[in-house]
Design a protein around this motif. Structure first.
Motif, PDB file in Angstrom:
ATOM      1  N   GLU A 105      18.981 -22.130 -54.860  1.00  0.00           N
ATOM      2  CA  GLU A 105      19.489 -23.499 -54.901  1.00  0.00           C
ATOM      3  C   GLU A 105      19.893 -23.886 -56.322  1.00  0.00           C
ATOM      4  O   GLU A 105      19.372 -23.344 -57.286  1.00  0.00           O
ATOM      5  CB  GLU A 105      18.395 -24.485 -54.435  1.00  0.00           C
ATOM      6  N   VAL A 107      19.558 -26.136 -59.449  1.00  0.00           N
ATOM      7  CA  VAL A 107      18.445 -26.887 -60.015  1.00  0.00           C
ATOM      8  C   VAL A 107      19.028 -27.859 -61.041  1.00  0.00           C
ATOM      9  O   VAL A 107      19.715 -27.446 -61.974  1.00  0.00           O
ATOM     10  CB  VAL A 107      17.419 -25.946 -60.690  1.00  0.00           C
ATOM     11  N   ARG A 108      18.762 -29.108 -60.864  1.00  0.00           N
ATOM     12  CA  ARG A 108      19.264 -30.157 -61.754  1.00  0.00           C
ATOM     13  C   ARG A 108      18.186 -30.542 -62.759  1.00  0.00           C
ATOM     14  O   ARG A 108      17.004 -30.256 -62.566  1.00  0.00           O
ATOM     15  CB  ARG A 108      19.696 -31.374 -60.938  1.00  0.00           C
ATOM     16  N   GLU A 110      16.805 -33.309 -63.387  1.00  0.00           N
ATOM     17  CA  GLU A 110      15.715 -34.131 -62.827  1.00  0.00           C
ATOM     18  C   GLU A 110      14.753 -33.286 -61.998  1.00  0.00           C
ATOM     19  O   GLU A 110      13.557 -33.591 -61.923  1.00  0.00           O
ATOM     20  CB  GLU A 110      16.254 -35.320 -62.016  1.00  0.00           C
ATOM     21  N   ASP A 111      15.258 -32.189 -61.381  1.00  0.00           N
ATOM     22  CA  ASP A 111      14.378 -31.274 -60.650  1.00  0.00           C
ATOM     23  C   ASP A 111      13.421 -30.574 -61.618  1.00  0.00           C
ATOM     24  O   ASP A 111      12.235 -30.410 -61.320  1.00  0.00           O
ATOM     25  CB  ASP A 111      15.187 -30.217 -59.893  1.00  0.00           C
ATOM     26  N   ALA A 114      10.797 -33.088 -62.880  1.00  0.00           N
ATOM     27  CA  ALA A 114       9.796 -33.355 -61.842  1.00  0.00           C
ATOM     28  C   ALA A 114       8.841 -32.169 -61.705  1.00  0.00           C
ATOM     29  O   ALA A 114       7.629 -32.356 -61.562  1.00  0.00           O
ATOM     30  CB  ALA A 114      10.474 -33.661 -60.503  1.00  0.00           C
ATOM     31  N   PHE A 115       9.375 -30.955 -61.783  1.00  0.00           N
ATOM     32  CA  PHE A 115       8.548 -29.760 -61.631  1.00  0.00           C
ATOM     33  C   PHE A 115       7.545 -29.640 -62.772  1.00  0.00           C
ATOM     34  O   PHE A 115       6.359 -29.402 -62.539  1.00  0.00           O
ATOM     35  CB  PHE A 115       9.430 -28.506 -61.551  1.00  0.00           C
TER      36      PHE A 115
END
Length: 119
Positions: A105, A107-108, A110-111, A114-115
């Protein structure tokens, strides 16, 4: 690569450490200015740091370069050479949004944020 994480402002979490990878490639021959460096010459380094585009400013970039150079110098028999010669290049590659991927996928930024803060 905790020094890079500190410069980026990333939290010191297990999740952040899990996605901070270091790859070492040793090569058989270095060529500088068209000439092969003789065997036994002190090593040269090229360090590539990948970060999401938009997450850096000049102060953070400068901090990364200084920290990476200091880590290399601290591990070298002749640390002073890092202050006077091009013993190491640090390339900061800012990966454009939408050009980072994992798990099949996109990955942005913000991802990633968050991770690394989830752990």
């Amino acid at each position: 690569m905790s020094e890079v994480m500190v410069a980026e402002g990333a939290p010191d979490t297990e999740a952040a450490r899990a996605i901070s990878w270091l790859v070492v490639n040793e090569i058989d021959a270095w060529f500088v200015g068209g000439r092969q460096l003789p065997a036994g010459e002190k090593p040269r380094y090229v360090v590539r740091v990948g970060v999401p585009a938009g997450s850096m400013n000049d102060d953070k970039r400068r901090d990364i370069v200084r920290r990476v150079t200091r880590v290399l110098a601290d591990a070298d028999e002749d640390p002073e050479r890092f202050a006077h010669a091009a013993a190491a290049w640090v390339h900061i590659n800012e990966i454009p949004e939408g050009n980072w991927g994992a798990r099949g996928e996109i990955v942005r930024i913000e991802d990633i944020a968050a991770f690394v803060t989830s752990g």
